[in-house]
Design a protein around this motif. Structure first.
Motif, mmCIF file in Angstrom:
data_model
loop_
_atom_site.group_PDB
_atom_site.id
_atom_site.type_symbol
_atom_site.label_atom_id
_atom_site.label_comp_id
_atom_site.label_asym_id
_atom_site.label_seq_id
_atom_site.Cartn_x
_atom_site.Cartn_y
_atom_site.Cartn_z
ATOM 1 N N VAL A 43 9.712 4.018 1.495
ATOM 2 C CA VAL A 43 8.467 4.652 1.191
ATOM 3 C C VAL A 43 8.020 5.000 2.532
ATOM 4 N N GLY A 44 8.185 4.380 3.526
ATOM 5 C CA GLY A 44 7.931 4.663 5.064
ATOM 6 C C GLY A 44 8.515 6.280 5.414
ATOM 7 N N SER A 45 9.948 6.223 5.140
ATOM 8 C CA SER A 45 10.337 7.501 5.206
ATOM 9 C C SER A 45 9.782 8.726 4.485
ATOM 10 N N LEU A 174 10.701 8.141 12.285
ATOM 11 C CA LEU A 174 11.375 8.682 11.018
ATOM 12 C C LEU A 174 12.947 8.093 10.726
ATOM 13 N N ILE A 175 13.504 8.180 11.906
ATOM 14 C CA ILE A 175 14.927 8.090 12.115
ATOM 15 C C ILE A 175 15.492 6.960 11.880
ATOM 16 N N GLN A 176 14.609 5.954 12.561
ATOM 17 C CA GLN A 176 14.814 4.573 12.486
ATOM 18 C C GLN A 176 14.519 4.073 11.022
ATOM 19 N N LEU A 177 13.539 4.385 10.521
ATOM 20 C CA LEU A 177 13.366 4.024 8.961
ATOM 21 C C LEU A 177 14.165 4.647 8.056
ATOM 22 N N LEU A 195 7.947 -2.187 -12.425
ATOM 23 C CA LEU A 195 6.853 -1.487 -11.222
ATOM 24 C C LEU A 195 5.744 -1.075 -12.379
ATOM 25 N N THR A 196 4.788 -2.339 -12.135
ATOM 26 C CA THR A 196 3.730 -2.323 -12.747
ATOM 27 C C THR A 196 2.643 -1.428 -11.766
ATOM 28 N N PRO A 197 1.428 -1.146 -12.086
ATOM 29 C CA PRO A 197 0.574 -0.470 -11.131
ATOM 30 C C PRO A 197 0.167 -1.278 -9.759
ATOM 31 N N SER A 198 -0.133 -2.602 -10.120
ATOM 32 C CA SER A 198 -0.262 -3.388 -9.148
ATOM 33 C C SER A 198 0.967 -3.619 -8.143
ATOM 34 N N THR A 199 2.015 -3.751 -8.515
ATOM 35 C CA THR A 199 3.414 -3.847 -7.892
ATOM 36 C C THR A 199 3.526 -2.627 -7.211
ATOM 37 N N THR A 200 3.194 -1.376 -7.436
ATOM 38 C CA THR A 200 3.504 -0.014 -7.198
ATOM 39 C C THR A 200 2.430 0.015 -5.766
ATOM 40 N N ALA A 201 1.261 -0.607 -6.123
ATOM 41 C CA ALA A 201 0.149 -0.227 -4.957
ATOM 42 C C ALA A 201 0.615 -1.463 -3.785
ATOM 43 N N LEU A 202 0.904 -2.625 -4.288
ATOM 44 C CA LEU A 202 1.213 -3.421 -3.126
ATOM 45 C C LEU A 202 2.443 -3.048 -2.197
ATOM 46 N N THR A 203 3.541 -2.490 -3.101
ATOM 47 C CA THR A 203 4.794 -1.960 -2.545
ATOM 48 C C THR A 203 4.357 -0.703 -1.446
ATOM 49 N N VAL A 204 3.438 0.104 -2.022
ATOM 50 C CA VAL A 204 3.294 1.370 -0.951
ATOM 51 C C VAL A 204 2.377 0.711 0.157
ATOM 52 N N GLY A 205 1.374 -0.025 -0.344
ATOM 53 C CA GLY A 205 0.610 -0.601 0.920
ATOM 54 C C GLY A 205 1.368 -1.223 2.107
ATOM 55 N N SER A 206 2.261 -2.033 1.603
ATOM 56 C CA SER A 206 3.302 -2.799 2.596
ATOM 57 C C SER A 206 3.861 -1.755 3.357
ATOM 58 N N ALA A 207 4.514 -0.659 2.824
ATOM 59 C CA ALA A 207 5.053 0.382 3.683
ATOM 60 C C ALA A 207 4.422 1.155 4.466
ATOM 61 N N ALA A 208 3.182 1.612 3.925
ATOM 62 C CA ALA A 208 2.288 2.173 4.604
ATOM 63 C C ALA A 208 1.725 1.847 5.998
ATOM 64 N N PHE A 209 1.369 0.577 5.809
ATOM 65 C CA PHE A 209 0.636 -0.230 6.913
ATOM 66 C C PHE A 209 1.494 -0.479 7.794
ATOM 67 N N SER A 210 2.817 -1.143 7.506
ATOM 68 C CA SER A 210 3.875 -1.350 8.344
ATOM 69 C C SER A 210 4.406 0.165 9.259
ATOM 70 N N MET A 211 4.446 1.120 8.725
ATOM 71 C CA MET A 211 4.902 2.495 9.246
ATOM 72 C C MET A 211 4.071 3.137 10.299
ATOM 73 N N LEU A 212 2.521 2.740 9.614
ATOM 74 C CA LEU A 212 1.690 3.380 10.761
ATOM 75 C C LEU A 212 1.397 2.468 11.932
ATOM 76 N N GLY A 213 1.674 1.001 11.654
ATOM 77 C CA GLY A 213 1.631 0.354 12.826
ATOM 78 C C GLY A 213 2.569 0.512 13.649
ATOM 79 N N ASN A 214 3.873 0.665 13.536
ATOM 80 C CA ASN A 214 5.190 1.021 14.083
ATOM 81 C C ASN A 214 4.715 2.182 14.781
ATOM 82 N N LEU A 215 4.380 3.397 14.069
ATOM 83 C CA LEU A 215 4.417 4.463 14.549
ATOM 84 C C LEU A 215 3.482 4.565 15.911
#
Length: 275
Positions: A43-45, A174-177, A195-215
């Protein structure tokens, strides 16, 4: 330095938020640590792809990027294993072997400047980590996953400074991801949850926060030497304690509080040094 400190504070707040999303998935049995790690990279990629020029893909041929991606994979997978059973504050306190590893590696391999006082403060911080983990003295064995994650993360932090000249923070991120996604995708596909709505939201949230933090972390490391920034990774502890309490009502025990105090005091003391 002030700009770098602000960037580090933002980055170190976002990364625990991503791990909170991952813990909500794994501790409830909805998903496995392998899926959380794999989906975070995929998702981060996808989130970064539209913003990175094509020249960045030349970095896929650089073995050093592969090495850094493996450090990232090891760190994310290990921390998710620890978070599956342990409180966030305990995990992040044990995880803070990372700045010490980064400090030592940066001094040894990057020849970045060190002082005896900064080295002493790093040793004090390590004593705080030992207070939290308490190996053989009542500490949870699963916290060793957090120590392993911190070791990987320390190497990851140092290689961020080492490879900063190869491209922009966006290109490197991007390349490391992409490389990490390639390494973890088979395991992720083998552990797909419903992949329920809540599972999808948590999955995207996990990736987005981590990616932005590391960026944002990469932007900070472009400005200041790794030996000076390494202690500021302790900002994550504040966010981890707050998020763990808000989401699970979990607060550390007395020895863990003492370890947290030692770790934060040593980290901030080192950050305040002029050299």
């Amino acid at each position: 330095m002030l700009q770098a400190v602000i960037l580090m504070f933002v980055a170190m707040s976002m990364i625990p938020a991503g791990d909170l999303c991952g813990k909500l998935l794994t501790s409830s049995g909805i998903a496995t640590p392998a899926f959380v790690a794999s989906s975070r990279f995929v998702v981060g990629s996808l989130l970064l792809l539209p913003f990175v020029p094509r020249r960045a893909y030349l970095l896929l041929k650089n073995w050093r990027m592969w090495l850094r991606a493996l450090f990232l994979v090891g760190g994310i997978f290990s921390v998710q294993m620890a978070l599956m059973t342990e409180p966030m504050a305990d995990v992040f306190a044990a995880f803070f072997i990372g700045p010490i590893i980064s400090y030592v590696l940066s001094a040894l391999f990057l020849r970045e400047p060190t002082t005896w006082l900064r080295s002493l403060l790093m040793a004090v911080g390590f004593a705080g980590v030992i207070l939290v983990v308490r190996p053989g003295f009542g500490g949870s064995i699963n916290l060793l996953w957090a120590v392993l994650a911190g070791s990987f993360y320390g190497a990851f932090l140092t290689t961020g400074r080492w490879l900063a000249h190869l491209g922009s923070p966006l290109e490197l991120s991007l390349i490391q991801l992409l490389l990490a996604a390639a390494a973890m995708l088979p395991l992720g596909l083998a552990n797909l949850p419903e992949l329920t709505p809540s599972t999808t939201a948590l999955t995207v949230g996990s990736a987005a926060f981590s990616m932005l933090g590391n960026l944002i972390l990469l932007f900070a490391y472009n400005k200041v030497a790794a030996t000076k920034l390494a202690p500021m990774v302790y900002f994550q502890l504040i966010a981890a304690v707050g998020l763990g309490w808000a989401a699970f009502g979990q607060l550390p025990d007395m020895l863990t509080w003492l370890g947290l105090l030692v770790v934060v005091s040593a980290g901030l003391g080192s950050a305040l040094l002029r050299r």
